[in-house]
Motif scaffolding. Structure first.
Motif, short mmCIF file in Angstrom:
data_model
loop_
_atom_site.label_atom_id
_atom_site.label_comp_id
_atom_site.label_asym_id
_atom_site.label_seq_id
_atom_site.Cartn_x
_atom_site.Cartn_y
_atom_site.Cartn_z
N LEU A 136 0.85 -1.19 0.00
CA LEU A 136 0.00 0.00 0.00
C LEU A 136 0.89 1.24 0.00
N LEU A 137 0.74 2.06 -1.02
CA LEU A 137 1.51 3.28 -1.20
C LEU A 137 0.74 4.46 -0.63
N PHE A 138 1.45 5.32 0.09
CA PHE A 138 0.81 6.46 0.74
C PHE A 138 1.39 7.77 0.21
N HIS A 139 0.49 8.66 -0.27
CA HIS A 139 0.86 10.08 -0.37
C HIS A 139 0.70 10.60 1.05
N ALA A 140 1.85 10.80 1.70
CA ALA A 140 1.85 11.04 3.13
C ALA A 140 1.97 12.53 3.46
N GLU A 141 0.86 13.22 3.37
CA GLU A 141 0.68 14.55 3.94
C GLU A 141 -0.66 14.55 4.65
N HIS A 142 -0.75 15.28 5.75
CA HIS A 142 -1.99 15.32 6.53
C HIS A 142 -2.25 16.76 6.94
N GLU A 143 -3.48 17.20 6.78
CA GLU A 143 -3.83 18.57 7.15
C GLU A 143 -3.62 18.79 8.64
N LEU A 144 -3.09 19.96 8.97
CA LEU A 144 -2.83 20.32 10.37
C LEU A 144 -3.82 21.41 10.78
N GLU A 145 -4.68 21.09 11.73
CA GLU A 145 -5.74 22.02 12.10
C GLU A 145 -5.20 23.29 12.74
N HIS A 146 -4.10 23.17 13.45
CA HIS A 146 -3.61 24.32 14.21
C HIS A 146 -2.68 25.23 13.40
N VAL A 147 -2.44 24.87 12.13
CA VAL A 147 -1.52 25.66 11.31
C VAL A 147 -2.30 26.51 10.32
N THR A 148 -2.19 27.80 10.43
CA THR A 148 -2.79 28.73 9.47
C THR A 148 -1.69 29.70 9.04
N PRO A 149 -0.96 29.36 7.98
CA PRO A 149 0.18 30.20 7.60
C PRO A 149 -0.26 31.56 7.07
N ARG A 150 0.57 32.54 7.34
CA ARG A 150 0.34 33.87 6.79
C ARG A 150 0.75 33.88 5.33
N LEU A 151 -0.18 34.24 4.46
CA LEU A 151 0.07 34.19 3.02
C LEU A 151 0.47 35.57 2.51
N ASN A 152 1.64 35.63 1.90
CA ASN A 152 2.16 36.87 1.35
C ASN A 152 2.00 36.87 -0.16
N ASN A 153 2.98 37.31 -0.87
CA ASN A 153 2.93 37.42 -2.32
C ASN A 153 2.84 36.02 -2.94
N PRO A 154 1.77 35.70 -3.68
CA PRO A 154 1.63 34.35 -4.25
C PRO A 154 2.63 34.06 -5.36
N HIS A 155 3.37 35.08 -5.81
CA HIS A 155 4.39 34.85 -6.83
C HIS A 155 5.70 34.36 -6.21
N ASP A 156 5.82 34.49 -4.88
CA ASP A 156 7.01 34.02 -4.19
C ASP A 156 6.84 32.56 -3.82
N TYR A 157 7.83 31.74 -4.16
CA TYR A 157 7.73 30.31 -3.85
C TYR A 157 7.56 30.06 -2.36
N THR A 158 8.20 30.87 -1.52
CA THR A 158 8.11 30.66 -0.08
C THR A 158 6.69 30.78 0.44
N THR A 159 5.86 31.58 -0.24
CA THR A 159 4.45 31.70 0.15
C THR A 159 3.75 30.36 0.04
N PHE A 160 4.02 29.64 -1.05
CA PHE A 160 3.46 28.30 -1.21
C PHE A 160 4.11 27.32 -0.24
N LEU A 161 5.41 27.41 -0.06
CA LEU A 161 6.14 26.45 0.77
C LEU A 161 5.60 26.40 2.19
#
Length: 457
Positions: free
Chosen positions: A187-212
């Protein structure tokens, strides 16, 4: 000698065997290796038309890429079997395993699996295996798909990005794992899980770090904790696909010491690309999990060297250029996925050789271990008598530039355009037949569908 030819002998002064590199003749009958004769020993007499003498070029087992999204049927404007398997052949890959999603329908029922097999018929230039998928409520479909020949199944612990392949919860996985017990399937897992307590501050969407910051390491670590718990409880082989964070390595190592049947892969993009180098708006670098920092990348390389990561794959996941939103450069809205199928071997070797990896390491990480994951270790992955005559012939020292005119993927957009890589493929042989030779392909597809029949059901 031309593409499409059946071979009886491949001769080189550099044949990579388990025992090392040596001059040898590889003797082929039909689709199988029947003998490997060292230089100086008389080889069987065959007609000259059946001998391929490649001089000092390296001959090694064909690459087995166990993580490829072909997207057919349903999204053939993204990719398809004809273009994907030609790109694979041009890259020295002799077997791919196609993922169950991004095609419509997804491979989540026996009927859908049969639809995919029909779609792939007479289109594959290399051998092709097919993963099944686990989605909520389809546990009764798993054993019929196993009997039909899938080597295992993939699931997502987070939104997959496509509505027809919903992610699963721990409650969904328990009945599915019960069905897999005793089958020998993985069984293969795409292993990412949503974190309820994490709400990142989103800046410029053209900056890769904003997505990261929207896909932190902890998302992977938390998902892998769930996988480990289930793996230990159900005693089913579980596999982490495209590991991007080195922060998960300690708990993976601990779980293996505790007896968990766990394997782990990483990808060429996590080993070749670093977050610090991604330009503004360059959304063709976006994938999930994300490309992380250079320090993390070096930790992945160290884990590979230490045997803590088992294999390296492409996770070839193309789409049409418009879905990458290059004009707006919005990392948050662009589709995630990187195209690299054709260039996996030189991508890995270019970086690996600088870090002290050997050509035997390439075979272990990209041929043997990936073949084993797919249940193909008795047929693929090494140059051994009785195995399929699947070979890549290449020059590990020859440098070339990635140009769009040489890319055989349907959509040419890739972060590797313009890169100079080491390791040019001369020829690819699948079950004794030349499918690719110096830029030319066999007139017709010569690949087969690979169905796994060593079921214990």
């Amino acid at each position: 000698m031309e593409a499409g030819s059946q071979l009886s002998v491949v001769r080189s002064r550099k044949v990579l065997l388990d025992s090392g590199i040596c001059p040898a003749h590889i003797i082929i009958e039909g689709s199988k290796i029947v003998d490997i004769v060292p230089e100086g020993v008389t080889a069987p007499q065959v007609t000259s038309q059946q001998i391929l003498d490649v001089g000092d070029l390296l001959v090694m087992p064909g690459v087995v890429d166990s993580h490829v999204h072909v997207n057919e049927p349903g999204r053939t404007d993204w990719e398809g079997y004809w273009t994907a398997t030609r790109a694979a052949a041009a890259g020295g890959i002799t077997t791919i395993a196609d993922m169950p999603l991004n095609s419509i329908p997804p491979t989540t029922t026996l009927e859908n699996f049969q639809t995919k097999l029909q779609a792939a018929r007479d289109k594959c230039f290399v051998d092709t295996a097919f993963w099944g998928g686990i989605v909520p409520g389809n546990q009764s479909a798993l054993r019929p798909m196993i009997k039909a020949g899938v080597p295992g199944f993939k699931c997502f612990l987070i939104n997959s990005g496509v509505d027809e392949f919903p992610h699963v919860t721990e409650a969904d996985l328990r009945p599915a794992l019960s069905q897999l017990q005793g089958t020998g399937r993985v069984l293969l897992f795409h292993a990412e899980h949503e974190l309820e307590h994490v709400t990142p501050r989103l800046n410029n969407p053209h900056d890769y770090t904003t997505f990261l910051v929207t896909r932190p390491d902890e998302m992977e670590v938390e998902a892998i904790r769930i996988v480990i718990k289930l793996c230990l409880q159900y005693r089913v082989h579980c596999h982490i696909v495209h590991l991007s964070t080195a922060e998960a390595l300690p708990i993976l190592n601990e779980a293996r010491r505790a007896g968990a049947m766990l394997t782990v892969e990483t990808t060429h993009h996590y080993l070749s690309l670093a977050a610090e180098d991604i330009p503004k708006g360059a959304t063709h670098y976006k994938c999930c999990p994300p490309i992380r920092a250079r320090r993390n990348q070096e930790q992945l390389w160290s884990a590979l060297k230490a045997g803590k990561i088992d294999m390296v794959v492409s996770d070839h996941s193309p789409c049409t250029a418009d879905l990458k939103l290059l004009q707006s450069g919005d990392f948050l809205k662009a589709w995630g996925g990187i195209s690299s199928l054709q260039f996996g071997l030189p991508l890995f070797w270019t970086s690996a050789r600088q870090r002290g990896f050997s050509l035997q390491d390439v075979v272990n990480l990209m041929c043997k271990n990936t073949a084993r994951l797919c249940g193909l270790e008795n047929r693929k992955g090494s140059l051994v008598v009785s195995k399929d005559a699947d070979l890549v012939i290449w020059d590990p020292d020859r440098e070339f530039e990635v140009k769009d005119t040489s890319i055989h993927h349907k959509n040419k957009l890739t972060p590797y355009l313009g890169r100079r890589l080491q390791g040019e493929v001369f020829a690819t042989i699948v079950r004794g037949k030349i499918v690719y030779l110096q830029g030319k392909f066999s007139d017709k597809p010569l690949g087969q569908h690979i169905l796994i029949n060593n079921t214990q059901l």
